[in-house]
Write an enzyme that holds these catalytic residues in place. Sequence first.
Site, PDB file in Angstrom:
ATOM      1  N   HIS A 244      50.960  19.427  15.841  1.00 52.36           N
ATOM      2  CA  HIS A 244      50.171  18.595  16.749  1.00 52.36           C
ATOM      3  C   HIS A 244      50.137  19.171  18.173  1.00 52.36           C
ATOM      4  CE1 HIS A 244      49.389  15.496  13.842  1.00 52.36           C
ATOM      5  NE2 HIS A 244      50.662  15.188  13.686  1.00 52.36           N
TER       6      HIS A 244
HETATM    7  C1  BDR Z   1      50.856  12.780  18.488  1.00 54.76           C
HETATM    8  O1  BDR Z   1      51.660  11.593  18.499  1.00 54.76           O
HETATM    9  C2  BDR Z   1      52.983  11.908  18.833  1.00 54.76           C
HETATM   10  O2  BDR Z   1      53.853  11.328  17.902  1.00 54.76           O
HETATM   11  C3  BDR Z   1      53.101  13.405  18.821  1.00 54.76           C
HETATM   12  O3  BDR Z   1      53.998  13.867  19.815  1.00 54.76           O
HETATM   13  C4  BDR Z   1      51.701  13.886  19.078  1.00 54.76           C
HETATM   14  O4  BDR Z   1      51.449  14.002  20.451  1.00 54.76           O
HETATM   15  C5  BDR Z   1      50.359  13.037  17.076  1.00 54.76           C
HETATM   16  O5  BDR Z   1      49.563  11.979  16.644  1.00 54.76           O
END
Ligand code: BDR
Length: 320
Positions: A244
């Site tokens: 991500h």
């Molecule tokens: C996003 O949500 C958070 O849990 C992670 O750090 C990332 O930025 C993914 O959906």
Amino acid sequence: MAEKIIFDTDPGIDDAMALLFAHALPNIDMMAITTVYGNGTIEDCTRNACFLNDKFNMGATVVRGAEGPITRDPVGPTVVVHGEHGLGTVEAPADQPINIDPRPAHVYMSEMTRAHPGEITLVAVGPLTNLALALEYDPEIVNNVKEVVIMGAAFGEQGHSGNISPVAEANIYDDPHAADQVFTADWHVVIVGLDVTHQTFFTGEYLDKLRDEAGDVGQFIWDVSRFYLKFYSERVGVNGCHVHDPSAVAYVADPSLFTTRKGPVRVVTDGPAIGMTIQKTDDKFYHHDQWSSNRAQSVCVGVENERLLKLYWDSILSLA
Ligand code: BDR
Ligand code: CA
């Protein structure tokens, strides 16, 4: 010349992976880490940012940001994904020195972009509250920022439509009003959402190999990712995790890794679809249209996974 960035983040396991990536990349100059609630409380996320900055000599200014969303009730830390204090089973020492800038994050963003007009990219990988506060505090910021690159949102490309609800991604769901302000402001936003981050994957083997070959940094990434991989294994049924937050950094370092689609973007701010993001991708006239008067933003819809993984690998190894 290296791209100057202010990195707005809620560390967060994948945030930690992304911070190390930004620190390692020679064409990125991470001036500051601004913090936001999200994966943990603002206290935990700020402590984690200071810990990572000090431990890996990142040399960034750490600036504390918002403790909750602008309008909606707080959703609360994502303990099930990121652990009790945000970094899985790794704990930032409670007694570490906390060297933070005295300004709130949104004031810092305003002042730094005024001091370096057209030079700084805001990279945001948590809820977008600090950026929305910066827009309210200093509307001129839209002219002073070079670009905004965010990790968040989902547009249903390749079937990737949500992770916190059937239609919403977590960062946008945490503060949909802020996200709508950020996407409709007159600056260029690049949205690196689930459409591409769910197409990228750190396998368990990749992370094992990084631990074996990338010294202390590789070991740290392995340690911090154990809790995250447990979540993925138990809840998603895979050995590994999606890439991500590092994907937003990858975009800044090498936009050619991604293909993008242009069009104005709005966010649903209440009801069962709260946090859903919708892009208008055609030029048609509609009698009721709350998209077309806003600036077209860039949504990432394709990614070269192998090249991205290689860039991450090479960068982290350069720190070893
Ligand atoms: C996003 O949500 C958070 O849990 C992670 O750090 C990332 O930025 C993914 O959906
Ligand atoms: Ca994050």
